[in-house]
Design a protein around this motif. Structure first.
Motif, short mmCIF file in Angstrom:
data_model
loop_
_atom_site.label_atom_id
_atom_site.label_comp_id
_atom_site.label_asym_id
_atom_site.label_seq_id
_atom_site.Cartn_x
_atom_site.Cartn_y
_atom_site.Cartn_z
N GLY A 13 -15.26 -45.14 114.17
CA GLY A 13 -15.45 -46.48 113.62
C GLY A 13 -14.43 -46.79 112.54
N PHE A 14 -14.18 -45.81 111.68
CA PHE A 14 -13.21 -46.00 110.60
C PHE A 14 -11.81 -46.25 111.18
CE2 PHE A 14 -10.16 -44.75 107.42
CZ PHE A 14 -10.71 -45.17 106.21
N GLY A 15 -11.42 -45.43 112.14
CA GLY A 15 -10.08 -45.54 112.71
C GLY A 15 -9.84 -46.82 113.50
N VAL A 16 -10.80 -47.19 114.32
CA VAL A 16 -10.65 -48.40 115.14
C VAL A 16 -10.57 -49.64 114.25
CG1 VAL A 16 -11.77 -49.89 116.84
CG2 VAL A 16 -11.78 -47.42 117.17
N ASN A 17 -11.48 -49.74 113.27
CA ASN A 17 -11.46 -50.92 112.41
C ASN A 17 -10.22 -50.95 111.53
OD1 ASN A 17 -12.46 -53.33 111.39
ND2 ASN A 17 -13.59 -52.33 109.74
N LEU A 18 -9.79 -49.81 111.03
CA LEU A 18 -8.59 -49.78 110.19
C LEU A 18 -7.37 -50.26 110.97
CD1 LEU A 18 -7.56 -49.05 107.37
CD2 LEU A 18 -7.01 -46.77 108.25
N ALA A 19 -7.29 -49.88 112.24
CA ALA A 19 -6.17 -50.32 113.07
C ALA A 19 -6.18 -51.84 113.23
CB ALA A 19 -6.24 -49.65 114.44
N LEU A 20 -7.38 -52.43 113.36
CA LEU A 20 -7.49 -53.88 113.49
C LEU A 20 -7.17 -54.59 112.17
CD1 LEU A 20 -10.82 -54.09 115.54
CD2 LEU A 20 -8.50 -54.46 116.41
N LEU A 21 -7.57 -53.98 111.07
CA LEU A 21 -7.40 -54.60 109.76
C LEU A 21 -5.94 -54.68 109.32
CD1 LEU A 21 -10.39 -52.94 107.88
CD2 LEU A 21 -10.12 -55.39 108.27
N CYS A 155 -20.80 -47.87 112.92
CA CYS A 155 -20.85 -49.03 112.03
C CYS A 155 -20.54 -48.61 110.60
CB CYS A 155 -22.23 -49.68 112.11
SG CYS A 155 -22.43 -51.14 111.05
N MET A 156 -21.11 -47.50 110.17
CA MET A 156 -20.86 -47.01 108.81
C MET A 156 -19.37 -46.73 108.60
SD MET A 156 -22.41 -43.60 106.93
CE MET A 156 -24.09 -44.16 107.21
N GLY A 157 -18.76 -46.10 109.59
CA GLY A 157 -17.33 -45.81 109.49
C GLY A 157 -16.50 -47.08 109.46
N ALA A 158 -16.87 -48.06 110.28
CA ALA A 158 -16.12 -49.32 110.34
C ALA A 158 -16.23 -50.09 109.02
CB ALA A 158 -16.63 -50.17 111.49
N THR A 160 -16.89 -48.81 106.13
CA THR A 160 -16.14 -48.04 105.12
C THR A 160 -14.66 -48.38 105.18
OG1 THR A 160 -17.72 -46.21 105.23
CG2 THR A 160 -15.55 -45.73 104.32
N ALA A 161 -14.13 -48.53 106.40
CA ALA A 161 -12.72 -48.90 106.56
C ALA A 161 -12.44 -50.26 105.93
CB ALA A 161 -12.35 -48.92 108.04
N SER A 162 -13.35 -51.22 106.15
CA SER A 162 -13.19 -52.54 105.55
C SER A 162 -13.20 -52.45 104.03
CB SER A 162 -14.33 -53.47 106.01
OG SER A 162 -14.25 -53.73 107.39
N THR A 163 -14.11 -51.64 103.49
CA THR A 163 -14.21 -51.49 102.05
C THR A 163 -12.93 -50.92 101.46
OG1 THR A 163 -16.61 -51.12 102.24
CG2 THR A 163 -15.54 -50.42 100.18
N VAL A 164 -12.44 -49.85 102.06
CA VAL A 164 -11.22 -49.21 101.58
C VAL A 164 -10.02 -50.15 101.69
CG1 VAL A 164 -9.56 -47.35 102.03
CG2 VAL A 164 -12.03 -46.87 102.09
N TRP A 165 -9.91 -50.84 102.84
CA TRP A 165 -8.76 -51.70 103.08
C TRP A 165 -8.70 -52.88 102.11
CZ3 TRP A 165 -4.22 -51.79 105.38
CH2 TRP A 165 -3.58 -53.02 105.56
N PHE A 166 -9.79 -53.63 102.02
CA PHE A 166 -9.76 -54.84 101.20
C PHE A 166 -9.59 -54.53 99.71
CE2 PHE A 166 -12.11 -56.69 104.93
CZ PHE A 166 -11.07 -57.53 105.31
N LEU A 167 -10.21 -53.45 99.25
CA LEU A 167 -10.04 -53.08 97.85
C LEU A 167 -8.62 -52.57 97.58
CD1 LEU A 167 -13.43 -51.28 97.06
CD2 LEU A 167 -12.70 -53.56 96.33
N ALA A 168 -8.08 -51.80 98.52
CA ALA A 168 -6.73 -51.26 98.35
C ALA A 168 -5.69 -52.37 98.34
CB ALA A 168 -6.42 -50.25 99.46
N VAL A 169 -5.82 -53.33 99.27
CA VAL A 169 -4.87 -54.43 99.34
C VAL A 169 -5.00 -55.33 98.11
CG1 VAL A 169 -4.24 -56.54 100.58
CG2 VAL A 169 -4.70 -54.44 101.84
#
Length: 209
Positions: A13-21, A155-158, A160-169
């Motif tokens: 979930g983390f990897g797929v969503n991060l690729a989309l983000l 879902c949890m992984g996805a 988490t990816a959103s959380t990491v991405w948006f805060l990092a950016v």
């Protein structure tokens, strides 16, 4: 559910969503602008993260199947979304053609009030068919590969990816502030965004017919 399987679902979930983000869309562009201006970054990031959590959960609980069985919903969403994307493309193109002084000032201005900022990012998120397609349909479908017991780990992984991405950016883009102090950088960013939004809008519009 075995811990190893749960971990695999989270990582998927983390990897797929991060690729989309990582694609430069309306959400990311807006967040970049606010991050460079240091204006309401946390508010924008929280709205993006919360929206992703709701949309991804909706996809996993069957929203994708509902949309698939009601073609008129897909058509209506496509028409509204295409109109929104065309409008966003026009605004980006207008900003790209502005004078150097106006472009440079955007690096320190951002949107004014917290209310206006919240309304803008909410509209960009919820009226953008690209976001809805990725979170509801793509991630909702990808989650099925984890089985019933693994979908919520996915879902949890996805999320988490959103959380990491948006805060990092939002908070990390400040390191690139010197580059964005140059008007040409903004022109390239806005021009690229305008072209991308036009392409996406056209694809979405054609999908309605």
């Amino acid at each position: 559910m075995p811990a190893t399987t749960a971990a695999a679902s989270v990582m998927l979930g983390f990897g797929v969503n991060l690729a989309l983000l990582t694609s430069l869309g309306a959400q990311n562009t807006f967040l970049i602008r606010q991050g460079l201006a240091h204006r309401h970054v946390g508010l924008v990031a929280v709205i993006c993260i919360a929206s992703d959590a709701v949309l991804i959960s909706s996809g996993i609980t069957g929203m994708a199947r509902v949309v698939a069985t009601h073609p008129w919903m897909t058509t209506a969403l496509a028409l509204c979304g295409a109109g929104f994307l065309y409008g966003y493309a026009a605004l980006s193109a207008r900003r790209a053609w502005r004078t150097s002084s106006c472009l440079a000032s955007t690096a320190t201005s951002g949107l004014g009030s917290a209310g206006r900022t919240a309304l803008a990012i909410t509209a960009i998120t919820w009226l953008n068919p690209h976001v809805l397609l990725e979170t509801v349909v793509v991630l909702g479908t990808a989650a099925t590969s984890c089985g019933v017991s693994g979908q919520w780990w996915f879902c949890m992984g996805a999320v988490t990816a959103s959380t990491v991405w948006f805060l990092a950016v939002g908070y990390g883009i400040g390191a690139l502030r010197p580059a964005f102090a140059r008007p040409v950088t903004w022109q390239v960013l806005e021009g690229f965004t305008a072209v991308m939004m036009l392409v996406l809008a056209t694809i979405v519009l054609l999908s309605a017919f």
